[in-house]
Write a protein that holds these residues in place. Structure first.
Motif, short mmCIF file in Angstrom:
data_model
loop_
_atom_site.label_atom_id
_atom_site.label_comp_id
_atom_site.label_asym_id
_atom_site.label_seq_id
_atom_site.Cartn_x
_atom_site.Cartn_y
_atom_site.Cartn_z
N ARG A 86 71.57 -26.10 23.52
CA ARG A 86 71.68 -24.64 23.69
C ARG A 86 72.70 -24.31 24.77
O ARG A 86 73.50 -23.38 24.62
CB ARG A 86 70.30 -24.06 24.05
N SER A 145 80.37 -20.27 23.25
CA SER A 145 80.45 -18.85 22.86
C SER A 145 80.98 -17.97 23.97
O SER A 145 81.23 -16.79 23.75
CB SER A 145 79.07 -18.36 22.42
N ASP A 168 66.33 -21.45 20.01
CA ASP A 168 65.28 -20.56 20.53
C ASP A 168 63.94 -20.84 19.85
O ASP A 168 62.89 -20.85 20.49
CB ASP A 168 65.68 -19.10 20.32
N LYS A 195 75.84 -25.60 14.71
CA LYS A 195 76.84 -25.56 15.77
C LYS A 195 78.10 -26.32 15.37
O LYS A 195 79.22 -25.88 15.63
CB LYS A 195 76.27 -26.11 17.08
N LEU A 202 72.01 -20.97 17.91
CA LEU A 202 71.20 -20.48 19.04
C LEU A 202 69.83 -20.00 18.57
O LEU A 202 68.83 -20.18 19.29
CB LEU A 202 71.96 -19.36 19.75
N ALA A 203 69.76 -19.42 17.38
CA ALA A 203 68.46 -18.99 16.85
C ALA A 203 67.55 -20.20 16.64
O ALA A 203 66.35 -20.15 16.93
CB ALA A 203 68.67 -18.23 15.54
N ALA A 211 75.70 -18.38 16.36
CA ALA A 211 74.54 -17.49 16.39
C ALA A 211 73.35 -18.14 15.68
O ALA A 211 72.22 -18.10 16.17
CB ALA A 211 74.89 -16.15 15.74
N ALA A 212 73.61 -18.77 14.53
CA ALA A 212 72.53 -19.46 13.80
C ALA A 212 72.01 -20.64 14.61
O ALA A 212 70.81 -20.92 14.64
CB ALA A 212 73.04 -19.93 12.44
N ARG A 214 78.80 -22.12 13.49
CA ARG A 214 77.87 -20.99 13.31
C ARG A 214 76.98 -20.90 14.55
O ARG A 214 75.80 -21.27 14.54
CB ARG A 214 77.06 -21.19 12.04
N ASP A 225 79.30 -17.44 26.87
CA ASP A 225 78.20 -16.92 27.69
C ASP A 225 77.97 -17.90 28.84
O ASP A 225 77.04 -18.70 28.84
CB ASP A 225 76.93 -16.78 26.84
#
Length: 566
Positions: free
Chosen positions: A240, A247, A224, A211, A220-221, A217-218, A215, A249
């Motif tokens: 998160r 982002s 998760d 973060k 958040l993965a 997306a990485a 990055r 959202d």
């Protein structure tokens, strides 16, 4: 910056001893057998039975190892007050008992008693300098104190001793992330996960490093994955939330943001009245209360007008430093300074829960400015005080370079005033220092080209620390532009509807989102983003070019106005 997930366990492991550490004498065979049985039961998780056996032995006489093991049982059962008493007793019997220092240090760290915790952990290190677990826990504590340089030293030593330890690599990854050495942090945290792939703490911290690199997306993965391992991992949920908000959202981000109340450093306020859950407000009195920093309050007080429009009578409990500047904020029926008696109310809400309750999306942010209004008389008073300091046709630019030094990511947002030497020597521009408190002393220590920065202070240096924020707001009303790092001044200028340029570090706060040069929160704001961590030169180069253009436009307008008046 993200919050780290530390491998801070509740206490050192239970250990046995066949000698009384206080006397050096061998323990009896029966006591050794009882101790061994109790230790095995504790390690199997049968803590109540183990505790009973330890207490039975304690009735026959106290020994440091016995007191320590009983304390560990109690810590695991969340009975930390009594546990600390037993650990202190053990250390009175044997001041050099490393494990007791270690367990007490870890327990105090967990309870956020950082000073005493550091003392005990350093004692344990002095006694056992090759104990990687002790070194790691000292590094973990220093991470929490944001003393990352010190933490790195101890943690690298721990890695050399225990290259197979997930906990040690995890804590070192936290330190490197705090230092901004993000590539190294990612490498170290991957090593931690090579050893133990199902470690929620290491997954969370790798997400934090991603973060910080932008990055999302990485990141958040990773969060998760951490939550698949431990759905109740508070720091994974919290970080998160920040990544989702950054982002854009907002729907998921605001929901996750409510996990902040489970963090030990941000417990929720308790009132007899219920927390507002979004039900109709017509005819009801709603208490809004501040949380987090002054900048957060300035940003989210805009929601007072939203809930007022929904039919509420709005009472706002206001932080003392903001009382004067928020006296006339839109939507507030009654402003009560923090610490004063509260009036009767029906429901309450913390300010940063309002975006969720109001269904805010990036396209539906209540961004009408200004929503703050300084007193007219104060604006006029400051106009008179500034007149002799600034040539009448100069472009007036307020400048702020330092945020709160105690902020957890201040190293990535504040700039030394001498860095602004790149703006020196500009024609027909006067810079006015809006710096208050820490950083104001730098005005008197400009060196080199920075001395050519035409910077004046509207208040005596000695008064900068105590100048009211309301004064800063009134001064801003007499300026053409404010240039500031990411601190409360940015939110004040944006809320006042004043043109503001905000310098954003490569590691930045979620609210400025990603890759944007504007802000959906503040229509008059422009963001100048750092392209490489620690490199402010290119940012200030861009600002200089744009500032020169703005000054030319200003001079042209002033000339036209003068000619029209002749």
């Amino acid at each position: 910056m993200a919050e780290a997930e530390e491998n801070l366990n509740h206490a050192s492991c239970i250990t046995g001893s066949d000698r009384d550490r206080a006397t050096g004498e061998p323990t009896s065979a029966a006591r050794q057998a009882d101790m061994k049985q109790a230790i095995e039961l504790a390690r199997k998780g049968e803590l109540a039975v183990a505790e009973g056996l330890f207490r039975k032995q304690l009735a026959c006489g106290a020994a440091p190892a016995l007191l320590h093991n009983l304390a560990v049982c109690l810590i695991q059962r969340n009975q930390t007050v009594e546990a600390r008493e037993h650990l202190a007793h053990a250390l009175r019997l044997d001041p050099q008992y490393s494990r007791a220092h270690h367990s007490l240090g870890r327990t105090l760290h967990r309870e956020r008693q950082f000073g005493p915790a550091e003392g005990h952990l350093r004692q344990a290190v002095a006694i056992e300098p090759a104990n990687a677990e002790v070194l790691s826990d000292l590094g973990s504590l220093l991470n929490d104190l944001r003393r990352y340089e010190e933490a790195e030293v101890w943690l690298r030593q721990a890695v050399r001793i225990r290259p197979d330890s997930t906990a040690v690599h995890n804590n070192l990854g936290v330190a490197l992330t705090g230092l901004g050495d993000l590539d190294a942090a990612c490498d170290i945290l991957r090593r931690a996960l090579d050893v133990q792939p199902h470690d929620a703490a290491a997954q969370t911290n790798l997400g934090n490093a991603f973060k910080a690199q932008g990055r999302l997306a990485a990141a958040l993965a990773c969060y998760d994955l951490a939550l698949a391992i431990d759905p109740q991992c508070v720091t994974a949920r919290w970080n998160r939330a920040l990544a989702l908000l950054e982002s854009g959202d907002f729907q998921r981000g605001w929901e996750e943001y409510e996990w902040r109340w489970r963090r030990p450093q941000t417990p929720p306020r308790q009132f007899p009245q219920p927390c507002w859950a979004g039900e109709p407000l017509t005819g009801r009195t709603l208490l809004l209360h501040a949380e987090q920093g002054l900048g957060d309050t300035l940003q989210f007080i805009r929601y007072a007008a939203v809930v007022k429009k929904a039919g509420a009578k709005v009472v706002f409990e206001c932080p003392q430093p903001l009382v004067q500047v928020l006296k006339q904020v839109a939507g507030v029926d009654m402003l009560v300074p923090e610490g004063a008696a509260l009036p009767a109310f029906d429901v309450h809400a913390p300010l940063l829960s309002l975006p969720r309750l109001c269904g805010t999306t990036p396209a539906a942010i209540p961004a009408v400015v200004p929503y703050l209004h300084p007193e007219i008389r104060s604006v006029a008073d400051w106009a008179a005080r500034l007149a002799p300091l600034v040539p009448p046709e100069d472009y007036r630019v307020g400048l702020v370079w330092q945020g709160n030094p105690h902020h957890h990511w201040d190293r990535f947002r504040s700039i030394a005033l001498n860095e602004f030497r790149r703006l020196a020597g500009m024609d027909a521009i006067t810079f006015l220092s809006l710096q208050r408190g820490p950083g104001a002393e730098q005005v008197g220590s400009l060196s080199g080209r920075a001395r050519d920065l035409h910077l004046v202070s509207p208040w005596p240096e000695a008064d900068a620390a105590k100048t009211d924020i309301a004064d800063a707001a009134a001064i801003m009303r007499n300026l053409d532009l404010v240039i500031t790092v990411d601190t409360a001044t940015a939110h004040l200028a944006g809320a006042l509807g004043i043109k503001v340029w905000i310098l954003i570090g490569a590691i930045s706060d979620w609210r400025w989102m990603q890759g944007r040069g504007d802000s959906p929160w503040y229509p008059t704001a422009r963001l100048f983003r750092q392209r490489r961590l620690g490199r402010w030169g290119p940012v200030l180069h861009d600002i200089r070019a744009e500032l020169a253009r703005q000054a030319r436009i200003h001079r042209h307008g002033a000339t036209q106005a003068k000619e029209a008046g002749q």
